[in-house]
Design a protein around this motif. Structure first.
Motif, PDB file in Angstrom:
ATOM      1  N   CYS A  40      -4.677   5.581 -14.208  1.00  0.00           N
ATOM      2  CA  CYS A  40      -4.500   5.763 -12.768  1.00  0.00           C
ATOM      3  C   CYS A  40      -4.076   4.450 -12.125  1.00  0.00           C
ATOM      4  O   CYS A  40      -4.654   3.394 -12.415  1.00  0.00           O
ATOM      5  N   ASP A  41      -3.061   4.514 -11.299  1.00  0.00           N
ATOM      6  CA  ASP A  41      -2.683   3.355 -10.482  1.00  0.00           C
ATOM      7  C   ASP A  41      -1.901   3.876  -9.279  1.00  0.00           C
ATOM      8  O   ASP A  41      -1.141   4.855  -9.410  1.00  0.00           O
ATOM      9  N   VAL A  42      -2.079   3.219  -8.153  1.00  0.00           N
ATOM     10  CA  VAL A  42      -1.281   3.614  -6.983  1.00  0.00           C
ATOM     11  C   VAL A  42       0.193   3.296  -7.210  1.00  0.00           C
ATOM     12  O   VAL A  42       1.065   3.921  -6.617  1.00  0.00           O
ATOM     13  N   SER A  80      -8.706  -5.455  -9.000  1.00  0.00           N
ATOM     14  CA  SER A  80      -9.160  -6.713  -8.406  1.00  0.00           C
ATOM     15  C   SER A  80     -10.669  -6.654  -8.151  1.00  0.00           C
ATOM     16  O   SER A  80     -11.220  -5.584  -7.881  1.00  0.00           O
ATOM     17  N   ASP A  81     -11.283  -7.835  -8.166  1.00  0.00           N
ATOM     18  CA  ASP A  81     -12.742  -7.944  -8.042  1.00  0.00           C
ATOM     19  C   ASP A  81     -13.296  -7.189  -6.824  1.00  0.00           C
ATOM     20  O   ASP A  81     -14.328  -6.523  -6.904  1.00  0.00           O
ATOM     21  N   ALA A  82     -12.592  -7.312  -5.695  1.00  0.00           N
ATOM     22  CA  ALA A  82     -13.123  -6.757  -4.445  1.00  0.00           C
ATOM     23  C   ALA A  82     -13.271  -5.240  -4.508  1.00  0.00           C
ATOM     24  O   ALA A  82     -14.051  -4.659  -3.750  1.00  0.00           O
ATOM     25  N   PHE A  83     -12.537  -4.597  -5.402  1.00  0.00           N
ATOM     26  CA  PHE A  83     -12.598  -3.130  -5.490  1.00  0.00           C
ATOM     27  C   PHE A  83     -13.660  -2.649  -6.477  1.00  0.00           C
ATOM     28  O   PHE A  83     -13.868  -1.439  -6.613  1.00  0.00           O
ATOM     29  N   HIS A  84     -14.290  -3.564  -7.215  1.00  0.00           N
ATOM     30  CA  HIS A  84     -15.173  -3.127  -8.308  1.00  0.00           C
ATOM     31  C   HIS A  84     -16.340  -2.271  -7.821  1.00  0.00           C
ATOM     32  O   HIS A  84     -16.573  -1.177  -8.344  1.00  0.00           O
ATOM     33  N   VAL A  85     -17.092  -2.803  -6.860  1.00  0.00           N
ATOM     34  CA  VAL A  85     -18.301  -2.075  -6.435  1.00  0.00           C
ATOM     35  C   VAL A  85     -17.944  -0.718  -5.811  1.00  0.00           C
ATOM     36  O   VAL A  85     -18.504   0.309  -6.217  1.00  0.00           O
ATOM     37  N   ALA A 181       1.597  -2.648  -6.511  1.00  0.00           N
ATOM     38  CA  ALA A 181       0.187  -2.784  -6.904  1.00  0.00           C
ATOM     39  C   ALA A 181      -0.694  -3.008  -5.676  1.00  0.00           C
ATOM     40  O   ALA A 181      -0.286  -3.705  -4.739  1.00  0.00           O
ATOM     41  N   ARG A 182      -1.892  -2.413  -5.698  1.00  0.00           N
ATOM     42  CA  ARG A 182      -2.819  -2.588  -4.560  1.00  0.00           C
ATOM     43  C   ARG A 182      -3.602  -3.881  -4.730  1.00  0.00           C
ATOM     44  O   ARG A 182      -4.227  -4.112  -5.763  1.00  0.00           O
ATOM     45  N   LYS A 183      -3.568  -4.695  -3.688  1.00  0.00           N
ATOM     46  CA  LYS A 183      -4.285  -5.972  -3.699  1.00  0.00           C
ATOM     47  C   LYS A 183      -5.273  -5.979  -2.545  1.00  0.00           C
ATOM     48  O   LYS A 183      -5.026  -5.337  -1.521  1.00  0.00           O
TER      49      LYS A 183
HETATM   50  N1  LIG Z   1     -12.747 -10.208 -18.917  1.00  0.00           N
HETATM   51  C1  LIG Z   1     -11.824 -11.127 -18.735  1.00  0.00           C
HETATM   52  O1  LIG Z   1     -11.804 -12.172 -19.351  1.00  0.00           O
HETATM   53  C2  LIG Z   1     -10.788 -10.878 -17.684  1.00  0.00           C
HETATM   54  C3  LIG Z   1      -9.516 -11.460 -17.792  1.00  0.00           C
HETATM   55  C4  LIG Z   1      -8.569 -11.192 -16.797  1.00  0.00           C
HETATM   56  C5  LIG Z   1      -8.900 -10.375 -15.741  1.00  0.00           C
HETATM   57  N2  LIG Z   1     -10.161  -9.841 -15.660  1.00  0.00           N
HETATM   58  C6  LIG Z   1     -10.553  -8.993 -14.513  1.00  0.00           C
HETATM   59  O2  LIG Z   1      -9.796  -7.798 -14.516  1.00  0.00           O
HETATM   60  C7  LIG Z   1      -9.646  -7.339 -13.191  1.00  0.00           C
HETATM   61  C8  LIG Z   1      -8.216  -6.891 -12.976  1.00  0.00           C
HETATM   62  O3  LIG Z   1      -7.333  -7.963 -13.177  1.00  0.00           O
HETATM   63  P1  LIG Z   1      -5.751  -7.718 -13.102  1.00  0.00           P
HETATM   64  O4  LIG Z   1      -5.137  -9.057 -13.190  1.00  0.00           O
HETATM   65  O5  LIG Z   1      -5.315  -6.677 -14.079  1.00  0.00           O
HETATM   66  O6  LIG Z   1      -5.628  -7.125 -11.592  1.00  0.00           O
HETATM   67  P2  LIG Z   1      -4.385  -6.597 -10.755  1.00  0.00           P
HETATM   68  O7  LIG Z   1      -4.838  -6.585  -9.347  1.00  0.00           O
HETATM   69  O8  LIG Z   1      -3.137  -7.337 -11.100  1.00  0.00           O
HETATM   70  O9  LIG Z   1      -4.181  -5.108 -11.278  1.00  0.00           O
HETATM   71  C9  LIG Z   1      -5.024  -4.060 -10.888  1.00  0.00           C
HETATM   72  C10 LIG Z   1      -4.268  -2.756 -10.730  1.00  0.00           C
HETATM   73  O10 LIG Z   1      -5.173  -1.795 -10.173  1.00  0.00           O
HETATM   74  C11 LIG Z   1      -4.482  -0.993  -9.228  1.00  0.00           C
HETATM   75  N3  LIG Z   1      -5.451  -0.463  -8.252  1.00  0.00           N
HETATM   76  C12 LIG Z   1      -6.347  -1.162  -7.514  1.00  0.00           C
HETATM   77  N4  LIG Z   1      -7.088  -0.323  -6.781  1.00  0.00           N
HETATM   78  C13 LIG Z   1      -6.654   0.924  -7.033  1.00  0.00           C
HETATM   79  C14 LIG Z   1      -7.025   2.215  -6.580  1.00  0.00           C
HETATM   80  N5  LIG Z   1      -8.016   2.399  -5.704  1.00  0.00           N
HETATM   81  N6  LIG Z   1      -6.374   3.273  -7.056  1.00  0.00           N
HETATM   82  C15 LIG Z   1      -5.383   3.135  -7.951  1.00  0.00           C
HETATM   83  N7  LIG Z   1      -4.976   1.929  -8.425  1.00  0.00           N
HETATM   84  C16 LIG Z   1      -5.607   0.842  -7.984  1.00  0.00           C
HETATM   85  C17 LIG Z   1      -3.490  -1.930  -8.579  1.00  0.00           C
HETATM   86  O11 LIG Z   1      -2.419  -1.224  -8.021  1.00  0.00           O
HETATM   87  C18 LIG Z   1      -3.083  -2.840  -9.755  1.00  0.00           C
HETATM   88  O12 LIG Z   1      -1.912  -2.360 -10.405  1.00  0.00           O
HETATM   89  C19 LIG Z   1     -10.132  -8.462 -12.288  1.00  0.00           C
HETATM   90  O13 LIG Z   1     -11.406  -8.130 -11.792  1.00  0.00           O
HETATM   91  C20 LIG Z   1     -10.266  -9.663 -13.197  1.00  0.00           C
HETATM   92  O14 LIG Z   1     -11.344 -10.509 -12.843  1.00  0.00           O
HETATM   93  C21 LIG Z   1     -11.078 -10.076 -16.620  1.00  0.00           C
END
Ligand SMILES: NC(=O)c1ccc[n+]([C@@H]2O[C@H](COP(=O)([O-])OP(=O)(O)OC[C@H]3O[C@@H](n4cnc5c(N)ncnc54)[C@H](O)[C@@H]3O)[C@@H](O)[C@H]2O)c1
Length: 413
Positions: A40-42, A80-85, A181-183
């Motif tokens: 899933c991704d927007v 992204s981190d802010a969306f986790h919770v 991508a959603r940020k």
């Molecule tokens: N474990 C590790 O060592 C490690 C390494 C790198 C990143 N991370 C973590 O992974 C997470 C993601 O990193 P990234 O660089 O892939 O992020 P990113 O923001 O580049 O990609 C996230 C994707 O999620 C999609 N998205 C966000 N909210 C959405 C929603 N509600 N519905 C549909 N799609 C949605 C966005 O469109 C985007 O394409 C971060 O929290 C980061 O801290 C962890």
């Protein structure tokens, strides 16, 4: 090929960004007990490209629609981190188990709210602290649990490198990005102190907790100069162990991580250190270096075995790019030639010649074919280890691990 179990979890991945591409799509597809059921991704272009590549049963652009799918068992939150919770709360409400990328949240209050929701739901939520599954750290955990006795003090370090990208860009695939991508509304990197502590500090703190348990005191100092941030953090653990955590972003040297834990029945350096009985690039480090007089040098972990001669042949065929992997391979071969028993190098050392295999275990050539050089290890006094009774024993044989935990690294701004 991995044999799938009959009973498998149907996993849906939220987010098709870099971390999903580097880690989650393949893991969910390959694991013997999961199916990559949905993505899933927007961003439409990401869903299309990743869907075509990984062939999940379902593709979604709306998270709610994915969660409404009754066949879905669990979600991986890779946003992204802010969306986790918020995303984790939604998944729990929909009755789905959760694996959420780290850091689990960006505010303590939010995370406490999530913890309460997890308890109420009876579902499983796991934070993606992958270092806990690193073979080196698992071995350290076993030693701590079974042999070390009381813990006295831990020092642990996690230091990003000013030239990390020179290394990683050469060996990692390029992520596919999307303008759609959603940020989060607030740029996470607007406050680098906060960003570094969340992105990198979460790994360091988790590793400390993994080995030493609950933290009860934290006192941090920050020195910020020439664009570098160095935190020295004094901590205390509930078990009476004290600790020093060093988080530095970035140092003008190679990326390095490691720890030493002093214990009652052994002060073995668990990771890192020249001349140690066992040198590991914790986290399956990309860089194979050091190892003066070490018996075994681990730069990541691997499975397949090749001889030093075969590695040279691969190098001669041009499988290792000059200036990037070349020196690392050379370091491996020098180490083996100087009497090191073996080198376990990560997949990135091995290059396309062995693509698809888990990793490589480089061993010396057969004696007749091998250039004989003095064996440094043999000239050293055998390492001795104190037993609980206070006597000394010969060093026990190395416990080798043969699975790969590839490093996943955060980005510098
Ligand atoms: N474990 C590790 O060592 C490690 C390494 C790198 C990143 N991370 C973590 O992974 C997470 C993601 O990193 P990234 O660089 O892939 O992020 P990113 O923001 O580049 O990609 C996230 C994707 O999620 C999609 N998205 C966000 N909210 C959405 C929603 N509600 N519905 C549909 N799609 C949605 C966005 O469109 C985007 O394409 C971060 O929290 C980061 O801290 C962890």
């Amino acid at each position: 090929m991995i044999r799938k179990q009959d009973r498998r979890l149907k996993v849906g991945i939220l987010g098709c960004g870099p971390i999903a591409q580097f880690a989650h799509f393949e893991s969910a597809a390959k694991a013997r007990n999961t199916d990559l059921y949905a993505i899933c991704d927007v961003a439409e272009d990401l869903v299309q490209r990743m869907g075509d590549t990984y062939q999940p049963a379902k593709r979604y652009r709306a998270y709610d629609a994915m969660l409404a799918d009754p066949a879905l068992d669990a979600v991986i939150i890779a946003t992204s981190d802010a969306f986790h919770v918020p995303a984790a709360l939604k998944a729990l409400s929909a009755g789905k188990h959760v694996l959420c990328e780290k850091p689990i949240g960006i505010a303590v209050e939010d995370v406490e709210q999530l913890a309460a929701a997890v308890k109420r739901s009876g579902l499983v939520l796991q934070v993606g602290h992958m270092k806990r599954f690193d073979p080196g750290l698992e071995a350290a955990r076993d030693f701590v649990r079974d042999e070390m006795g009381q813990q006295l003090a831990l020092k642990a370090w996690y230091c990003d490198s000013t030239h990390r990208y020179t290394m990683t860009d050469a060996v990692q695939p390029l992520p596919i990005l999307s303008a759609g991508a959603r940020k989060p509304a607030e740029n996470p990197k607007a406050d680098l102190r906060r960003y570094f502590m969340l992105a990198h500090g979460s790994h360091l703190v988790d590793t400390a907790r993994f080995l030493c348990g609950e933290l009860i005191e934290v006192n941090a100092r920050l020195n910020e100069k020439f664009g570098a941030y160095s935190w020295f953090v004094d901590v205390a653990f509930a078990n009476g162990c004290m600790g020093h955590l060093d988080l530095t972003v970035a140092v003008r040297m190679d990326w390095h991580e490691g720890l030493t834990l002093y214990g009652e029945n052994g002060n073995d350096s668990l990771l890192g250190g020249n001349g140690a009985d066992r040198v590991e690039g914790g986290g399956g480090s990309d860089v194979v270096s050091g190892g003066n007089g070490a018996d075994t040098l681990y730069g990541g972990a691997g499975g397949d075995t090749v001889t030093a001669g075969e590695m040279r042949a691969y190098a001669a065929e041009g499988h290792f790019k000059a200036g990037s992997m070349g020196p690392k391979v050379e370091a491996c071969l020098r180490f083996v030639d100087a009497g090191g028993e073996s080198v376990i190098a990560s997949l990135t050392e091995v290059g396309p010649a062995l693509a698809g295999r888990a990793g490589t275990h480089i061993v010396p050539d057969a004696p007749a074919a091998r250039t004989q050089t003095p064996r440094r290890a043999a000239q050293r006094t055998p390492a001795r280890k104190k037993t609980a009774a206070g006597q000394t024993d010969e060093k026990p044989p190395d416990r080798r691990r043969t699975t790969v935990a590839r490093p996943r690294r955060e980005e510098n701004p």
